[in-house]
Design an enzyme around this catalytic site. Structure first.
Site, mmCIF file in Angstrom:
data_model
loop_
_atom_site.group_PDB
_atom_site.id
_atom_site.type_symbol
_atom_site.label_atom_id
_atom_site.label_comp_id
_atom_site.label_asym_id
_atom_site.label_seq_id
_atom_site.Cartn_x
_atom_site.Cartn_y
_atom_site.Cartn_z
ATOM 1 N N GLY A 49 22.867 -24.478 64.247
ATOM 2 C CA GLY A 49 23.963 -23.961 63.436
ATOM 3 C C GLY A 49 24.780 -25.006 62.691
ATOM 4 N N ASP A 68 33.974 -20.334 69.376
ATOM 5 C CA ASP A 68 34.132 -18.903 69.605
ATOM 6 C C ASP A 68 34.768 -18.721 70.988
ATOM 7 O OD1 ASP A 68 33.753 -16.150 69.139
ATOM 8 O OD2 ASP A 68 31.753 -16.160 69.985
ATOM 9 N N LYS A 109 37.340 -19.219 65.795
ATOM 10 C CA LYS A 109 37.731 -17.820 66.021
ATOM 11 C C LYS A 109 38.618 -17.810 67.250
ATOM 12 C CE LYS A 109 33.442 -15.450 65.215
ATOM 13 N NZ LYS A 109 32.451 -14.534 65.790
HETATM 14 P P1 IMP Z 1 30.970 -20.267 72.095
HETATM 15 O O1 IMP Z 1 30.268 -20.940 73.211
HETATM 16 O O2 IMP Z 1 31.246 -18.821 72.398
HETATM 17 O O3 IMP Z 1 32.203 -20.980 71.601
HETATM 18 O O4 IMP Z 1 29.945 -20.113 70.911
HETATM 19 C C1 IMP Z 1 29.634 -21.092 70.041
HETATM 20 C C2 IMP Z 1 28.298 -20.810 69.403
HETATM 21 O O5 IMP Z 1 28.034 -19.418 69.266
HETATM 22 C C3 IMP Z 1 28.309 -21.359 68.009
HETATM 23 O O6 IMP Z 1 27.852 -22.679 67.981
HETATM 24 C C4 IMP Z 1 27.381 -20.417 67.280
HETATM 25 O O7 IMP Z 1 26.050 -20.880 67.359
HETATM 26 C C5 IMP Z 1 27.479 -19.102 68.001
HETATM 27 N N1 IMP Z 1 28.394 -18.167 67.308
HETATM 28 C C6 IMP Z 1 29.618 -17.759 67.702
HETATM 29 N N2 IMP Z 1 30.173 -16.920 66.816
HETATM 30 C C7 IMP Z 1 29.273 -16.780 65.822
HETATM 31 C C8 IMP Z 1 29.269 -16.039 64.575
HETATM 32 O O8 IMP Z 1 30.213 -15.339 64.175
HETATM 33 N N3 IMP Z 1 28.136 -16.166 63.820
HETATM 34 C C9 IMP Z 1 27.074 -16.937 64.176
HETATM 35 N N4 IMP Z 1 27.046 -17.648 65.309
HETATM 36 C C10 IMP Z 1 28.137 -17.577 66.135
HETATM 37 MG MG MG Z 2 25.833 -23.207 67.475
#
Ligand code: IMP
Ligand code: MG
Length: 200
Positions: A60, A119, A147
């Site tokens: 990503g 996220d 977010k």
């Molecule tokens: P976390 O561990 O929940 O903070 O997620 C982080 C990872 O989730 C990011 O590096 C993204 O790869 C994926 N991710 C979270 N939200 C989105 C979104 O809205 N679109 C696409 N990928 C997301």
């Molecule tokens: Mg990612």
């Protein structure tokens, strides 16, 4: 024949049938990445740091990292690490797995972890704990998107491009089931496209 206005041309270039709304267009992305690069350069230079080790979270963050690299005026080592928890959905299904190990050593290095989006915070908090064990001189994070409404763990990024609402977004490296990474903007995916089983 009347030529379209610049605004209309941009809107046409950014339109995609699966995107409900463009949240951040390519010009705003480029400008914010430039400002982040300048700020990172200034901050590290002010601490007397001449070389950074940038670790991008693949896949990503690769497009963001590639652009950010070119806006940083310090010596920059580059590596990427693969972390996955999303599989084919918009909600994480498993705790993040570190599928790859880094090729570069981090001992005594100034490490900047670059990710596409913060996220829940699970990915970056786990990854940073893991990288910290390797003994870097410093460890900071830079995310393109944040977010904040979705945070599950107490984690803050040192550098953030944009705060965004709680919408599933794609483009500029971010995917849904491996699609849309190549869109040149950040857009909200239409709800009816969030089920790969219904893709034609
Ligand atoms: P976390 O561990 O929940 O903070 O997620 C982080 C990872 O989730 C990011 O590096 C993204 O790869 C994926 N991710 C979270 N939200 C989105 C979104 O809205 N679109 C696409 N990928 C997301
Ligand atoms: Mg990612």
């Amino acid at each position: 024949m009347k030529l379209p206005t610049v605004a209309k041309e941009n809107a046409e270039a950014e339109a995609h049938p699966d995107i409900e709304r463009v949240l951040i267009g390519r010009a705003r992305l480029a400008e914010q990445v430039r400002l982040l690069g300048q700020q990172i350069t200034r901050d590290y230079a002010a601490r007397g740091v001449r070389e950074l080790t940038l670790v991008a979270v693949a896949n990503g963050a690769l497009i963001f990292a590639a652009d950010l690299l070119r806006e940083i005026s310090l010596h920059t080592r580059f590596d990427s690490i693969r972390v996955s928890s999303y599989l084919d959905g918009t909600v994480p299904k498993t705790p993040p797995q570190m599928a790859d190990l880094l090729r570069l050593d981090l001992v005594g290095r100034h490490v900047l972890v670059v990710d596409d989006i913060l996220d829940t915070g699970n990915t970056l908090s786990r990854l940073c704990a893991l990288l910290q064990k390797q003994g870097p001189a410093s460890l900071r994070t830079c995310v393109l998107l944040d977010k904040k409404a979705r945070r599950q763990v107490d984690f803050f990024s040192d550098y953030t491009g944009f705060d965004i609402p709680d919408r599933f977004v794609v483009g500029y490296g971010l995917d849904f089931a491996e699609r849309y990474r190549n869109l040149p903007f950040i857009g909200a995916l239409a709800p009816d496209k969030q089920d790969p089983a219904k893709w034609g």
